[in-house]
Design a protein around this motif. Structure first.
Motif, short mmCIF file in Angstrom:
data_model
loop_
_atom_site.label_atom_id
_atom_site.label_comp_id
_atom_site.label_asym_id
_atom_site.label_seq_id
_atom_site.Cartn_x
_atom_site.Cartn_y
_atom_site.Cartn_z
N LEU A 60 0.83 -1.20 0.00
CA LEU A 60 0.00 0.00 0.00
C LEU A 60 0.87 1.26 0.00
CD1 LEU A 60 -2.78 1.33 0.19
CD2 LEU A 60 -2.66 1.07 2.68
N ALA A 61 1.91 1.25 0.81
CA ALA A 61 2.81 2.41 0.86
C ALA A 61 3.53 2.60 -0.47
CB ALA A 61 3.82 2.23 1.99
N VAL A 62 3.90 1.51 -1.12
CA VAL A 62 4.56 1.61 -2.43
C VAL A 62 3.63 2.26 -3.44
CG1 VAL A 62 5.40 0.25 -4.39
CG2 VAL A 62 6.18 -0.29 -2.08
N LEU A 63 2.35 1.89 -3.42
CA LEU A 63 1.38 2.48 -4.35
C LEU A 63 1.23 3.98 -4.10
CD1 LEU A 63 -1.36 -0.31 -4.41
CD2 LEU A 63 0.32 0.22 -6.18
N VAL A 64 1.13 4.36 -2.83
CA VAL A 64 1.02 5.78 -2.50
C VAL A 64 2.26 6.54 -2.96
CG1 VAL A 64 0.87 7.44 -0.60
CG2 VAL A 64 -0.55 5.39 -0.57
#
Length: 764
Positions: free
Chosen positions: A279-283
């Motif tokens: 999720l953090a990578v996508l953000v």
């Protein structure tokens, strides 16, 4: 710049991902999550359910009983009181693994037997010795086990000494046993399966009774009826105290009560680190794709807030405890890295931008020095800049330069317009467009005054041009600046640097490539329409030559035609153009009968016998209708060898070729040659036409020339028509044909045919 931004994006993305993986692989992420837990639990304060009551072995009880350890007759009395009051269970968090006095042990055992299945006694494991890694299982003494259930009271603090988790079950004496909290809440689970204690529950809201008050019957039975009673030490002198992340140091029995309260709502579980990392990578990826740094940071903050909200919602509603620190650290690292990149970008941009106008500066132009290929560079010099600044002020004169830059950009081949000096702008003229075409188009754009702060001001511009390799762009700027100054002192609009022609003639050796250029189709013919003011349609076209060099790019006729004349190579070039025009004439005659074409004949060619013979042969073999082709000659062409030139023109006229005098009014002995030459057309030079609608002297000259031409039976063409007011004036003056950018710029044959087809559709 775009390439460096893309590279930095990939670098930042890789570093952020590496940070996330490193935090997952090490204890750093867990340590930060532990640090965040008190804040996460502080968001919502929960009240205890009231289903668990703590009977405290408190300071009051210790003072009343006095001796320690207490006789278990006191425990027996408490069990009997609670049993009679209707307690659902009676759970001891008190060590009973060693005998006490015999009377007390007997009394306690008897009380347990009177409450079968209600009493729960603790088991736990303890170290064999301070320097021994083995453990010893501690069980209640045998006399107490008969009618009691056993549960584990093991508490395992984290490395920092704080209690955050409890097990659902442990093994003691070879038997798996539920933890005390799991027993009270009737939850099952795997041995050593840990669950997080819900520290949002306020310990102060857990109902409590003093041990001696219960022993002596000084309590309301309704306070324990149907509830689970947990008995343990809370007096400071009895020890059994543990540190917690939110509530500080509290008694072990309260920790057990909080764990049981947690399980009454369900069994909390830990979420996936990998899911939060993804999720953090996508953000981070979205943040890095957003070009605006402010928008990127805003998105990152919004995403972080949404993640925090989702994590808290999962924690309180779904009993799913998700790691948060790694994701927040990755988002923060992305924002910080993007911020550093933005600072570097702005620093670089400021070095390459003129701070007054916002245009790229000379330093930005010099950075183009690394480019390959050849370029024609133009420098526009403002002759009245000091006057503009005195009248408009610093900001007003800067605004005027910006307005000029916007107009110049329309002809700048998609390239930037640079402010290379206080009163100079540099640019690359239109791609694929002759220099003279580009300059005339630019002059038309710059005729109108510039509006600054509600005022209309005239800007005196002259332009210099220099051609050469990009790698010598600094030299080109100097040469073009000198040419612009020469144009100003010579009262002209633009001038090509003299060194530029010399370079082409001397080092590029264009004439050595001319034959190959003609054979390979690099030499192209464009047509500029002449508009018939009477029929309101295109009545004729002028053929203009263009050279698209495969290496040097577009070479303007203003550069190579003078060299061709100087090198005696103009004849084959003109014959090639004539042959192409005759071929094109034959292709459009059926669809557009009456459309004529004009070809320019250089000054030297009228006295060139072989050229004239070949030109006559081409026209004769083409079998075109009489009057379809016209030769445009200048006054200087007729004057260079008067007798030979006049004889050649008469032969052409006899073949049905029209003769047009080009640039009429700029030469000498004009009236003499009007009488001697077999003319069919006069072309008034653009220098008289462009301002005739607003300049009285030019208007008089144009009107008189039109009248003179008509009196001599000639058609009159006005060239350089660039606005509607000028066209209206020429119509009113009786001009036959007009030519200029208002009608059309020079275009290839396919575009000309499209213009003619569109004209016929409109007329239909």
């Amino acid at each position: 710049m775009q390439r460096s931004v893309r590279a930095s994006t990939w670098i930042i993305a890789a570093l952020v991902l590496a940070l996330g993986v490193a935090m997952m692989a090490s204890a750093t992420g867990d340590a930060l999550d532990r640090a965040l837990m008190p804040w996460r639990f502080a968001v919502i304060d929960r009240l205890a359910s009231g289903r668990i009551v703590v009977v405290e072995m408190d300071a009051e009880s210790a003072a009343a009983i006095q001796r320690w350890p207490w006789s278990r007759t006191h425990y027996a009395a408490v069990v009997d009181r609670l049993r009679r009051a209707g307690a659902a269970s009676i759970v001891f968090d008190v060590d009973v693994s060693s005998p006490s006095d015999a009377e007390g042990d007997q009394a306690f055992a008897a009380a347990i037997s009177r409450a079968p299945g209600l009493v729960v006694l603790p088991t736990f494991a303890q170290a064999a010795a301070s320097d021994d890694r083995r453990t010893i299982d501690a069980l209640p003494i045998p006399i107490l086990r008969g009618h009691a259930a056993l549960a584990s009271v093991s508490i395992r603090p984290s490395r920092d000494g704080q209690v955050r988790e409890m097990p659902l079950a442990t093994v003691t004496a070879g038997q798996p046993r539920p933890s005390l909290s799991a027993f009270i809440a009737a939850r099952s689970g795997m041995v050593d399966q840990q669950f997080p204690i819900d520290m949002s529950i306020d310990p102060a809201t857990i109902p409590r009774l003093s041990f001696v008050a219960v022993r002596d019957g000084r309590f309301d039975p309704a306070a324990v009826r149907g509830r689970n009673v947990l008995i343990g030490a809370t007096a400071i002198e009895m020890g059994d105290r543990y540190g917690t992340a939110r509530w500080g140091v509290i008694p072990g029995v309260v920790v057990q009560a909080l764990a049981a309260e947690t399980l009454l709502r369900g069994v909390p579980v830990y979420g996936s680190h990998a899911a939060m990392l993804l999720l953090a990578v996508l953000v981070a990826a979205v943040m890095l794709r957003i070009r605006s740094y402010a928008a990127s940071v805003a998105f990152g903050l919004a995403a972080a807030a949404a993640i925090v909200a989702a994590v808290l919602l999962a924690q309180y509603q779904a009993l799913l405890v998700l790691p948060l620190a790694t994701a927040l650290a990755m988002i923060m690292a992305t924002g910080t890295s993007a911020g550093v990149r933005e600072v570097v970008r702005r620093f670089r941009t400021q070095r390459l931008v003129d701070e007054v106008t916002g245009l790229p500066n000379a330093r930005a132009l010099l950075r183009q020095d690394a480019r390959d290929g050849t370029v024609t560079l133009a420098v526009a010099q403002i002759g009245n800049f000091d006057t503009l600044r005195a009248v408009l002020g610093v900001q007003g004169s800067a605004d005027a330069i910006v307005r000029l830059g916007e107009r110049i950009a329309l002809t700048a081949a998609g390239q930037a317009v640079y402010r290379t000096a206080e009163h100079q702008l540099a640019f690359v003229p239109g791609d694929g467009q002759a220099i003279d075409d580009a300059m005339y188009a630019l002059r038309a754009l710059l005729l109108q005054p510039v509006e600054v702060g509600g005022r209309r001001v005239d800007v005196a511009l002259t332009i210099g041009l220099a051609t050469g390799p990009w790698r010598g762009v600094e030299r080109l700027v100097a040469e073009a600046t000198l040419a612009a100054e020469e144009a100003r002192t010579g009262d002209g609009f633009w001038r090509v640097a003299a060194a530029d022609l010399a370079d082409l003639d001397r080092s590029i050796s264009l004439m050595g490539e001319l034959d190959e250029a003609i054979a390979s189709g690099q030499i192209q013919v464009f047509y500029q329409p002449k508009f018939d003011c009477r029929t309101q349609r295109i009545g004729s076209v002028e053929a203009l030559v263009r050279w698209r060099h495969p290496v040097r790019g577009f070479i303007g006729p203003d550069l190579f035609i003078p060299i061709a004349e100087k090198a005696n190579r103009i004849a084959p070039l003109t014959l090639h153009v004539l042959a192409q025009v005759l071929s094109d004439l034959g292709s459009w005659q059926a669809a557009h009968p009456g459309l004529t074409a004009a070809v320019n004949i250089s000054a030297k060619l009228l006295a060139d016998g072989p050229f004239n013979a070949m030109a006559e042969r081409l026209v004769t073999e083409a079998q075109i209708p009489p009057g379809s082709i016209m030769f445009e000659v200048t006054e200087s062409a007729a004057m260079s060898d008067a007798d030979t030139s006049i004889a050649a023109l008469h032969r052409y006229r006899a073949l049905g070729i029209g003769i047009s005098m080009d640039d009429y009014g700029t030469g000498q002995s004009t009236l003499t040659y009007l009488r001697q030459l077999p003319l069919s057309e006069l072309k008034i030079d653009r220098s008289f036409v462009q301002h005739a609608h607003r300049d009285h002297d030019d208007a008089v000259l144009v009107r008189s020339t039109i009248e003179l031409g008509h009196q001599l039976g000639l058609k009159v063409v006005a060239e350089g028509v660039e606005d509607e007011a000028c066209l209206a004036f020429l119509r009113e003056a009786g001009c036959d044909l007009v030519q200029g950018y208002l009608i059309s710029r020079p275009v290839p044959l396919t575009d000309l045919l499209a213009l003619l087809a569109e004209e016929r559709r409109r007329a239909a």
